[in-house]
Design a protein around this motif. Structure first.
Motif, mmCIF file in Angstrom:
data_model
loop_
_atom_site.group_PDB
_atom_site.id
_atom_site.type_symbol
_atom_site.label_atom_id
_atom_site.label_comp_id
_atom_site.label_asym_id
_atom_site.label_seq_id
_atom_site.Cartn_x
_atom_site.Cartn_y
_atom_site.Cartn_z
ATOM 1 N N VAL A 1 -5.650 2.145 -1.391
ATOM 2 C CA VAL A 1 -5.385 2.474 0.073
ATOM 3 C C VAL A 1 -6.107 1.498 1.100
ATOM 4 O O VAL A 1 -7.488 1.360 0.695
ATOM 5 C CB VAL A 1 -6.111 3.920 0.316
ATOM 6 N N ARG B 1 0.095 3.458 -3.274
ATOM 7 C CA ARG B 1 -0.635 4.741 -3.456
ATOM 8 C C ARG B 1 0.140 5.824 -4.106
ATOM 9 O O ARG B 1 -0.478 7.021 -4.369
ATOM 10 C CB ARG B 1 -1.024 5.159 -1.935
ATOM 11 N N TYR B 2 1.269 5.767 -4.146
ATOM 12 C CA TYR B 2 2.104 6.686 -4.936
ATOM 13 C C TYR B 2 2.081 6.632 -6.576
ATOM 14 O O TYR B 2 2.016 7.394 -7.570
ATOM 15 C CB TYR B 2 3.621 6.607 -4.842
ATOM 16 N N ASP C 1 -1.149 4.680 -7.586
ATOM 17 C CA ASP C 1 -2.472 4.837 -7.619
ATOM 18 C C ASP C 1 -3.273 5.393 -6.266
ATOM 19 O O ASP C 1 -3.157 4.478 -5.292
ATOM 20 C CB ASP C 1 -3.161 3.382 -8.058
ATOM 21 N N GLU C 2 -3.949 6.522 -6.522
ATOM 22 C CA GLU C 2 -4.357 6.991 -5.036
ATOM 23 C C GLU C 2 -5.629 6.399 -4.559
ATOM 24 O O GLU C 2 -5.824 6.580 -3.581
ATOM 25 C CB GLU C 2 -4.556 8.274 -5.526
ATOM 26 N N THR C 3 -5.953 5.575 -5.288
ATOM 27 C CA THR C 3 -7.203 4.702 -4.708
ATOM 28 C C THR C 3 -6.540 3.493 -4.114
ATOM 29 O O THR C 3 -7.664 2.522 -3.388
ATOM 30 C CB THR C 3 -8.269 4.383 -5.895
ATOM 31 N N VAL D 1 0.964 -1.374 0.037
ATOM 32 C CA VAL D 1 -0.143 0.113 0.230
ATOM 33 C C VAL D 1 0.885 1.258 -0.134
ATOM 34 O O VAL D 1 0.516 2.119 -0.748
ATOM 35 C CB VAL D 1 -1.112 -0.077 1.234
#
Length: 680
Positions: free
Chosen positions: A488, A481-482, A484-486, A477
């Protein structure tokens, strides 16, 4: 204070309990009400936690100094601290950002398919699930694989081809409900000792035990019928058992007519196959007793409620998948499936290899064994692609491919050819030597997560001690998240709840709450309102609901070919485990109580070959792929002439340098169980 959790070693998946004082383990034991352990643990279960306090634990995020020098821009503003001669330490968050930036750079320069993910069976289902999702959905690469590639992938292939499901049909405790046991290619007392306890219990009560192996093993002295077979003849011997059943008219005709397809074609093929005739062995020196022993197995399988258990001695061959199909054929022929005390038990090696496959950490399966839009490369193909410059980045999670995989000379070259190798590990080992970035992570004894053992039983682990290190899924994660911001997730339970939706056919009813309430029992998938101890009761899990016969004859080669030509087969090597150590021994070598019991890999040599080795204390083995380091010799009566055995736990022995690319034709599991070698 006592905390209950799950053993971190083999596929038996014992429930354990730890007595704690001031966040330190005093001892580990098993409660008598534990369904898997039965209140007993092997030596690894009892002492295999000592590594938690070893000084060489990886407790940092590390980056290789040479990688920093080659990628200066990625480290602008990153605080690097001296760690050792080859590495800097850095904050985990900085490590996540750098790893993501380098991955993005590789994707832009090449493509998403320049990335591969390998590993995951040494961690939880939650981490295994996110690992394949990270690769497939965040990166866009289909190349995901795990250590089943070197162990039980043929079991998955062979069982799905014949009965539609690649997992054990019955719980371990069905050993107490059987009348007859056939164990093939499994040194059960060493590799799965708590299962072996059950076998020994029932043998003492009169249950018949047939054992097939290439050597005598500790379980042999308890067997009513032990067969030492030539190397690489599993398919041949299993087909011979089936042929005797057919020739004697012992098959379960009612079961076959009601629940199977392809029987007549199978019968015709096996009866005309010259290598399915047991009398072949009557003319092979040293194996003349096999025809009579094969008939005994055939009789008991046909006339008694039977369980068949197998290990890597079946799967790690060029015909491993066919060997598993031959085993399932015996169950179908005799109706020994879909009932208590009768079925199939592949003895998985890693503590969560079943779960990791269930999570879709395979190139040809998504979670719940659904087909992906595009199949990825298997690990041997990933290595070839890395060597060719097509794979540029590998993320490796808890699988020491630089030790436990075959053809190590080639693997080392491939790893050196990568632009990025990220490794999640708990100890330095062979793979970390080649890693550009290393993330020290929690061990299984320090985290929450679901593990699935060799009988499809889910257990929920909980931390025995507290740790501030990240879990594997948290590293994923952190990097993801760097990109794909989703991507998470805030807890392992959040990940597991997603698994229950995505893989609902197996796990919909297996909530954390239910697993917590059944911590000492676990739940066997599929889990809906209830769990499922026995599979295939009314129908098989194939598309049409039938069991399928798919015959494959033995192809003459290797040791048996030489024996039939009246040659002395010097020398064929096989490998296996010892109870003290586990796989690459990274953890067990760090446990004082275990390490002192087995400090090096020994070469076991037949007493009948003593004259050949006279005057030698150590020898080097050489194959056409590579050489071992000098191995200490120990003579034994358990091996036949011309056969050798050693363990592979110590990397310094270079055992896996001897094995090459020969592998199962379907799933590329390496031929670890037989290689012709020269004595140097």
């Amino acid at each position: 204070m006592v905390v209950e959790s799950v053993c971190t070693y083999c596929g038996v998946g014992c429930d354990i309990a730890a007595q704690l004082e001031d966040n330190r383990i005093v001892k580990v034991f098993a409660r008598s009400e534990g369904v898997v352990s039965q209140g007993k643990l092997c030596i690894k279960g009892k002492y295999g936690w000592e590594y938690l306090y070893h000084s060489s634990r990886l407790t940092n995020a590390l980056v290789k100094k040479s990688f920093v020098a080659q990628n200066r821009k990625l480290f602008d503003g990153v605080a690097l601290e001296e760690y050792d001669r080859e590495h800097y330490a850095l904050r985990y968050e900085d490590g996540y950002r750098v790893a993501a930036s380098k991955i993005l750079e590789i994707l832009k320069e090449h493509s998403s398919e320049a990335f591969a993910a390998i590993g995951g069976a040494r961690t939880s289902c939650e981490s295994g699930y996110l690992f394949q999702k990270f690769a497939r959905e965040v990166i866009g690469s289909p190349h995901v694989d795990n250590c089943a590639r070197v162990c039980h992938s043929p079991s998955l292939k062979g069982m799905r081809a014949t009965i539609g499901e690649g997992a054990a049909t019955n719980p371990f405790d069905d050993i107490y409900k059987t009348q007859n046991l056939l164990v093939i290619g499994s040194n059960t007392t060493e590799a799965h000792p708590i299962v072996a306890n059950r076998i020994l219990d029932v043998v003492k009560q009169g249950v018949s035990l047939h054992l097939i192996d290439v050597r005598e093993i500790p379980l042999s002295k308890f067997a009513h019928n032990h067969l030492t077979i030539p190397y690489e003849t599993n398919v041949m011997v299993l087909n011979m058992i089936a042929r005797v059943i057919l020739e004697k008219g012992w098959e379960n005709r009612e079961f076959i007519q009601k629940r199977c397809k392809g029987f007549e074609e199978y019968k015709e093929a096996i009866l005309r196959d010259e290598f399915a005739d047991p009398q072949i062995f009557a003319h092979v020196r040293g194996y003349e007793d096999l025809p009579q022993k094969i008939e005994k197995i055939a009789y008991d399988l046909s006339h008694k409620r039977s369980l068949i258990l197998w290990g890597l001695g079946v799967t790690e061959h060029i015909d491993g998948s066919y060997g598993v199909m031959a085993i399932t054929h015996l169950a179908l022929l005799t109706g020994n499936i879909g009932q208590e005390g009768a079925g199939l038990m592949p003895l998985r090696g890693q503590n969560n290899v079943q779960g990791t496959c269930d999570m879709g950490m395979l190139p040809y399966y998504l979670p719940d064994y659904q087909k992906p839009q595009k199949e990825g490369l298997m690990t041997p193909d990933i290595i070839d692609a890395a060597l060719q410059g097509k794979i540029k980045a590998i993320f490796n999670m808890g699988e020491d491919i630089a030790h436990i995989h075959p053809n190590q000379n080639k693997i080392k070259k491939a790893l050196k050819n990568l632009k990025l190798l990220i490794v999640n590990e708990i100890f330095p080992n062979e793979i970390t030597k080649y890693a550009h970035m290393i993330f020290g992570v929690r061990s299984a004894y320090e985290k929450v997560g679901v593990y699935i053992n060799a009988e499809r039983r889910l257990h929920l682990s909980q931390p025995l001690i507290w740790s501030d290190l990240p879990d594997d899924w948290e590293v994923l994660v952190g990097i993801g998240r760097y990109l794909d911001e989703t991507f998470v997730y805030k807890s392992s339970q959040e990940v597991w709840d997603e698994v229950r939706q995505v893989a609902s056919r197996r796990f919909s009813g297996a909530s954390y709450e239910r697993l917590e309430a059944n911590r000492l029992r676990g739940l066997q998938w599929p889990v809906a309102q209830e769990d499922t101890p026995i599979l295939h009761v009314d129908r098989f899990r194939t598309k049409d609901g039938y069991g399928h016969f798919r015959y494959k004859g033995y192809e003459l080669r290797g040791m048996l070919k030489e024996l039939l030509q009246k040659k002395d087969p010097h020398f064929y090597l096989t490998t296996g485990r010892i109870i003290t150590h586990y796989n690459n021994a990274a953890q067990t070598k760090a446990c004082e109580s275990l390490a002192k019991r087995h400090e090096e890999d020994l070469l076991l040599v037949s007493e009948r070959d003593r004259e050949f080795f006279e005057g030698r204390d150590r020898v080097i083995l050489r194959s056409r792929y590579g050489m071992s380091h000098p191995l200490k010799i120990k003579f034994t009566k358990a091996l036949k002439r011309g056969t050798l055995y050693t363990t592979f736990h110590h990397a310094k022995s270079h055992i896996n340098y001897l094995f090459g690319d020969e592998a199962d034709e379907f799933v590329k599991t390496a031929r670890f169980k037989s290689i012709k070698v020269q004595i140097v």
